[in-house]
Scaffold this motif. Structure first.
Motif, PDB file in Angstrom:
ATOM      1  N   TYR A  32      64.528  36.174 117.766  1.00  0.00           N
ATOM      2  CA  TYR A  32      63.212  36.244 118.407  1.00  0.00           C
ATOM      3  C   TYR A  32      62.156  35.511 117.575  1.00  0.00           C
ATOM      4  O   TYR A  32      62.100  35.634 116.356  1.00  0.00           O
ATOM      5  N   ALA A  33      61.343  34.705 118.276  1.00  0.00           N
ATOM      6  CA  ALA A  33      60.190  33.988 117.699  1.00  0.00           C
ATOM      7  C   ALA A  33      60.589  32.902 116.697  1.00  0.00           C
ATOM      8  O   ALA A  33      59.722  32.381 115.994  1.00  0.00           O
ATOM      9  N   PHE A  34      61.874  32.553 116.633  1.00  0.00           N
ATOM     10  CA  PHE A  34      62.293  31.486 115.716  1.00  0.00           C
ATOM     11  C   PHE A  34      61.787  30.142 116.219  1.00  0.00           C
ATOM     12  O   PHE A  34      61.782  29.873 117.424  1.00  0.00           O
ATOM     13  N   LYS A  35      61.357  29.285 115.293  1.00  0.00           N
ATOM     14  CA  LYS A  35      60.908  27.944 115.617  1.00  0.00           C
ATOM     15  C   LYS A  35      61.876  26.930 115.016  1.00  0.00           C
ATOM     16  O   LYS A  35      62.186  26.980 113.827  1.00  0.00           O
ATOM     17  N   LYS A  36      62.345  26.029 115.850  1.00  0.00           N
ATOM     18  CA  LYS A  36      63.401  25.107 115.427  1.00  0.00           C
ATOM     19  C   LYS A  36      62.910  24.098 114.392  1.00  0.00           C
ATOM     20  O   LYS A  36      61.716  23.783 114.300  1.00  0.00           O
ATOM     21  N   ASP A  37      63.862  23.588 113.614  1.00  0.00           N
ATOM     22  CA  ASP A  37      63.594  22.576 112.596  1.00  0.00           C
ATOM     23  C   ASP A  37      63.881  21.189 113.154  1.00  0.00           C
ATOM     24  O   ASP A  37      64.799  21.005 113.966  1.00  0.00           O
ATOM     25  N   ARG A  38      63.130  20.218 112.695  1.00  0.00           N
ATOM     26  CA  ARG A  38      63.367  18.824 113.061  1.00  0.00           C
ATOM     27  C   ARG A  38      63.260  17.961 111.815  1.00  0.00           C
ATOM     28  O   ARG A  38      62.239  17.985 111.123  1.00  0.00           O
ATOM     29  N   ALA A  39      64.323  17.231 111.513  1.00  0.00           N
ATOM     30  CA  ALA A  39      64.334  16.361 110.336  1.00  0.00           C
ATOM     31  C   ALA A  39      63.509  15.110 110.619  1.00  0.00           C
ATOM     32  O   ALA A  39      63.643  14.484 111.671  1.00  0.00           O
ATOM     33  N   MET A  40      62.644  14.752 109.668  1.00  0.00           N
ATOM     34  CA  MET A  40      61.822  13.546 109.772  1.00  0.00           C
ATOM     35  C   MET A  40      62.496  12.444 108.962  1.00  0.00           C
ATOM     36  O   MET A  40      62.454  12.456 107.732  1.00  0.00           O
ATOM     37  N   VAL A  41      63.150  11.523 109.656  1.00  0.00           N
ATOM     38  CA  VAL A  41      63.935  10.470 109.011  1.00  0.00           C
ATOM     39  C   VAL A  41      63.150   9.167 109.003  1.00  0.00           C
ATOM     40  O   VAL A  41      62.552   8.777 110.029  1.00  0.00           O
ATOM     41  N   VAL A  42      63.107   8.501 107.848  1.00  0.00           N
ATOM     42  CA  VAL A  42      62.418   7.212 107.720  1.00  0.00           C
ATOM     43  C   VAL A  42      63.351   6.226 107.019  1.00  0.00           C
ATOM     44  O   VAL A  42      64.298   6.618 106.327  1.00  0.00           O
ATOM     45  N   ASP A  43      63.083   4.931 107.222  1.00  0.00           N
ATOM     46  CA  ASP A  43      63.845   3.914 106.495  1.00  0.00           C
ATOM     47  C   ASP A  43      63.294   3.789 105.079  1.00  0.00           C
ATOM     48  O   ASP A  43      62.123   4.052 104.815  1.00  0.00           O
ATOM     49  N   GLN A  44      64.153   3.370 104.163  1.00  0.00           N
ATOM     50  CA  GLN A  44      63.757   3.228 102.764  1.00  0.00           C
ATOM     51  C   GLN A  44      63.131   1.848 102.523  1.00  0.00           C
ATOM     52  O   GLN A  44      63.010   1.030 103.441  1.00  0.00           O
ATOM     53  N   PHE A  45      62.743   1.607 101.275  1.00  0.00           N
ATOM     54  CA  PHE A  45      62.066   0.351 100.919  1.00  0.00           C
ATOM     55  C   PHE A  45      62.975  -0.855 101.187  1.00  0.00           C
ATOM     56  O   PHE A  45      64.198  -0.729 101.279  1.00  0.00           O
ATOM     57  N   TYR A  46      62.346  -2.025 101.303  1.00  0.00           N
ATOM     58  CA  TYR A  46      63.065  -3.260 101.597  1.00  0.00           C
ATOM     59  C   TYR A  46      63.034  -4.197 100.395  1.00  0.00           C
ATOM     60  O   TYR A  46      62.017  -4.301  99.703  1.00  0.00           O
ATOM     61  N   ARG A  47      64.143  -4.862 100.178  1.00  0.00           N
ATOM     62  CA  ARG A  47      64.210  -5.912  99.156  1.00  0.00           C
ATOM     63  C   ARG A  47      63.798  -7.225  99.814  1.00  0.00           C
ATOM     64  O   ARG A  47      64.372  -7.642 100.819  1.00  0.00           O
ATOM     65  N   GLU A  48      62.784  -7.858  99.245  1.00  0.00           N
ATOM     66  CA  GLU A  48      62.264  -9.091  99.851  1.00  0.00           C
ATOM     67  C   GLU A  48      62.811 -10.316  99.134  1.00  0.00           C
ATOM     68  O   GLU A  48      62.598 -10.511  97.944  1.00  0.00           O
TER      69      GLU A  48
END
Length: 261
Positions: A32-48
């Protein structure tokens, strides 16, 4: 070491975190009253290797650059505070919040915790508490002579005493809200704690200034959609398999070069 090995290793780590979040959601599908989790995924740094717009000669510039990504990472785990469904019960102290807001709970150290769980009970002194004994704030005490407890949508608590027909007002439950509920820290046991990211709690009366209303004889169910989470599991599995296959392919390529060059 081939860079693809490291890149796909980050992919495996991301899918592992995604699996943990989805597993936790499924484990609490009936909480009861549980709120779901959502992973925030991002790309990592770029080699130029080549900058877009760099000058090639006296008259021409490069129309595009050359940047190589280094994988992905989980940048945060967000609580999704959408409302769950409302389930009717037969207990007078079962309360559901319809809309925004949190009940206040006094923690053992005197600080405040916050919850949307309305499975309330009485302790030996008639004080309204959560199932683990933590008292709700503002404190509400139900007299032992009370026969009927009525809680209005604005949180007003009335008790009808034995032998009397008119109910007596014994207090009012207030709610709090936050500018950024997603910044609250989940402690477990339905309790959330204030953080710098959540902002300060703003207290108010249920049904006013954007606060939700309180519904008696009802509970808010988990906002986890089982079918959606099962689809996520399939996607996670496929992504994990693809990253593992890419690692295997990179390993075979390196082995081929070592043997034939």
């Amino acid at each position: 070491m081939h860079p693809a090995l490291w890149i796909n290793q980050t992919g495996l780590s991301v899918q592992d975190r995604q699996l943990m979040a989805t597993s936790n959601n499924l484990a609490n599908v009936s909480t009861y009253a549980f709120k779901k989790d959502r992973a925030m995924v991002v790309d990592q740094f770029y080699r130029e290797f080549r900058q877009a717009g760099a000058q090639v000669d006296q008259q021409n510039n490069l129309p595009s650059g050359l940047q190589m990504g280094t994988g992905a990472r989980v940048d945060g785990m967000q609580k999704v505070f959408t409302n769950g469904n409302i389930q009717t019960t037969t207990q007078a102290l079962d309360l559901a919040l319809v809309g925004q807001g949190f009940f206040q709970v006094q923690m053992p150290d005197g600080t405040m915790g916050y919850t949307r769980n309305g499975q309330l009970q009485l302790n030996s002194e008639g004080v309204v508490v959560m199932s683990d004994g933590l008292p709700i704030e503002p404190a509400i005490t139900i007299p032992a002579e009370g026969t009927t407890v009525t809680i209005a949508e604005d949180g007003t608590v009335s008790v009808t005493m034995q032998g009397e027909s008119q109910p007596q007002n014994v207090g009012q439950l207030t709610l709090v809200n936050f500018v950024n509920p997603g910044g609250l820290k989940p402690k477990g046991g339905h309790i959330y704690l204030e953080t710098e990211a959540s902002g300060d709690p703003v207290e108010g009366v249920a049904g006013e200034n954007g606060m939700g209303i309180i519904r008696q004889f009802a509970l808010e169910t988990s906002n986890v959609e089982a079918v959606e989470e099962l689809v996520n599991l399939i996607m996670i599995q496929r992504s994990y398999e693809m990253n593992a296959r890419a690692i295997e392919t990179s390993d075979h390529m390196m082995e081929y070069l070592i043997r034939n060059v």
